[in-house]
Write an enzyme that holds these catalytic residues in place. Structure first.
Site, PDB file in Angstrom:
ATOM      1  CG  ASP A 145      21.939  35.092  19.238  1.00  0.00           C
ATOM      2  OD1 ASP A 145      22.003  36.226  19.744  1.00  0.00           O
ATOM      3  OD2 ASP A 145      21.587  34.905  18.067  1.00  0.00           O
TER       4      ASP A 145
ATOM      5  CG  ASP B 250      26.274  29.424  16.282  1.00  0.00           C
ATOM      6  OD1 ASP B 250      25.617  29.926  17.207  1.00  0.00           O
ATOM      7  OD2 ASP B 250      26.555  30.039  15.242  1.00  0.00           O
TER       8      ASP B 250
HETATM    9  N1  GLY Z   1      21.631  32.623  16.553  1.00  0.00           N
HETATM   10  C1  GLY Z   1      21.329  33.294  15.340  1.00  0.00           C
HETATM   11  C2  GLY Z   1      19.934  33.771  15.259  1.00  0.00           C
HETATM   12  O1  GLY Z   1      19.173  33.697  16.200  1.00  0.00           O
HETATM   13  O2  GLY Z   1      19.581  34.239  14.197  1.00  0.00           O
END
Ligand code: GLY
Length: 400
Positions: free
Chosen positions: A182, A123
């Site tokens: 993601d 992330d």
């Molecule tokens: N990247 C985590 C979400 O979209 O909840």
């Protein structure tokens, strides 16, 4: 933290009852167009609300994430959402020119220094590129550059040169090498690192990741799985399913939005046609889905059989709107820009949070239905992508 305007809460929403589709121009240096929503008032209200919130805090390390069950929830140090509040402050600065917003955005972005060397998550792109990454081009502040380069180097360590992907999570005993859709969003950070340093390895990892995801994450109908777990011996997928969607075969709305944004952005960075075609296919899936409501704000998952009696996810709509505005530049004539305008108009009129006690403008997002967490709440990333979309709509230039 500064002596900003106070007593904002009474005035913030009064204009929303007066939405009249009037046309405004905005004070930016790029070519502009009129937008069919009172965006100038929305931006002013958001700036006022964010500034009033900052007046109440005592340090910059903690950022607000959501407001749930009557309480403001802050992001922890390793929270993937830590970059969005600073990022929204950068966007509000670009949209208003208010120097106090730039000062606060800088301080909040510098606070990410404590995560720049962390190698335990994918992330880092969300955290650092959405914060420092928005500030560095404006300020050329070397402290922001240092955080960014360290963050990109930490992210790079998660790449597996046989699987040809960046590992998403380290948690989950039953997984070997989990990758979520993601993760496409972190690739822009790596592309930046190559442009900044001249070292092509960051870019090459980003391209590998996008190509392997394209191969293994998508179904025949162009929807994507949320999670693909890879076998660390054979390097092939060993399991496909979901973490935040309805079930393993369903299409989680925010995941579809991440995919759309990710492939549109990777086309910008590489000019590889397969990425553009994937973005086109995802847009078609989203916009033509039989369960997409008329206002283009999707339910949290396209396949929950309880639709329409399930919550919508405003964050998915905001991410989609921002991506469609960019995609329209590469594939004009598909009404993507018009669809984005409709989404933004609907968000700015029908999905505004009226809860006091938090700085967010939009409500009605969903964090994770299966975990019963953050259901029908404001989320800092919904505001971030909403602001980004407004900026893109008014500036025309992507990443202005
Ligand atoms: N990247 C985590 C979400 O979209 O909840």
């Amino acid at each position: 933290m500064k002596n900003h305007l106070n007593n904002y809460s009474a005035s913030v929403f009064t204009f929303l009852g007066l939405v009249n589709l009037s046309l405004f121009s905005c004070d930016t240096t790029q070519p502009q167009e009129n937008v069919s929503l009172n965006e100038k008032e929305i931006i002013a209200a958001m700036a006022q609300k964010y500034k009033a919130f900052i007046d109440t805090v005592t340090h910059y390390a903690a950022v607000p994430r959501t407001y749930e069950n009557g309480a403001l929830k802050m992001a922890s140090r390793q929270d993937w959402t830590r970059g969005f509040f600073p990022g929204s402050l950068w966007y509000l600065y670009k949209l208003t020119g208010d120097p106090s917003l730039m000062e606060d955005a800088t301080e909040y972005s510098l606070a990410l220094d404590d995560i720049a060397d962390f190698k335990g998550t994918h992330d880092l792109g969300f955290m650092i590129y959405c914060s420092a990454g928005n500030g560095y081009p404006l300020t050329e502040d070397e402290r922001l550059y240092d955080i960014m380069l360290r963050g990109a180097n930490a992210l790079k360590t998660r790449y597996h040169d046989k699987i040809k992907l960046i590992r998403s999570w380290d948690f989950g005993q039953d997984k070997q090498f989990p990758v979520i859709i993601d993760n496409m969003m972190n690739l822009e950070f790596l592309c930046w690192a190559t442009k900044a340093t001249g070292d092509s390895s960051y870019y090459e990892i980003a391209v590998d990741h996008a190509k392997t995801t394209l191969k293994n994450h998508f179904r025949e109908d162009n929807s994507s799985f949320h999670v693909v777990d890879y076998d660390t011996t054979t390097y092939h997928p060993r399991w496909k399913g979901t973490h935040q969607g309805y079930n393993g075969q369903s299409a989680w709305s925010r995941g579809q939005a991440w995919g759309l944004y990710g492939y549109t952005m990777m086309y910008r960075e590489t000019k590889q046609d397969e990425f553009l075609q994937q973005a086109r296919k995802i847009a078609g899936y989203i916009l033509n889905h039989e369960n997409m409501p008329a206002d283009l704000v999707p339910y949290y998952d396209y396949d929950d059989p309880k639709i329409p009696n399930v919550p919508k996810d405003v964050s998915a709509a905001a991410i989609t709107a921002s991506a469609l505005i960019e995609l329209d530049q590469y594939l004009p004539g598909n009404s993507y820009r018009q669809k984005a305008r409709e989404i933004l108009k609907n968000l700015g009129t029908k999905y505004v949070s009226r809860s006091p006690g938090h700085p967010f403008f939009l409500g009605h997002s969903v964090g994770s239905m299966p975990h019963n967490g953050e259901i029908d709440v404001p989320l800092n990333y919904a505001d971030y992508y909403f602001l980004e979309a407004l900026l893109r709509l008014m500036n025309k230039k992507i990443n202005a």
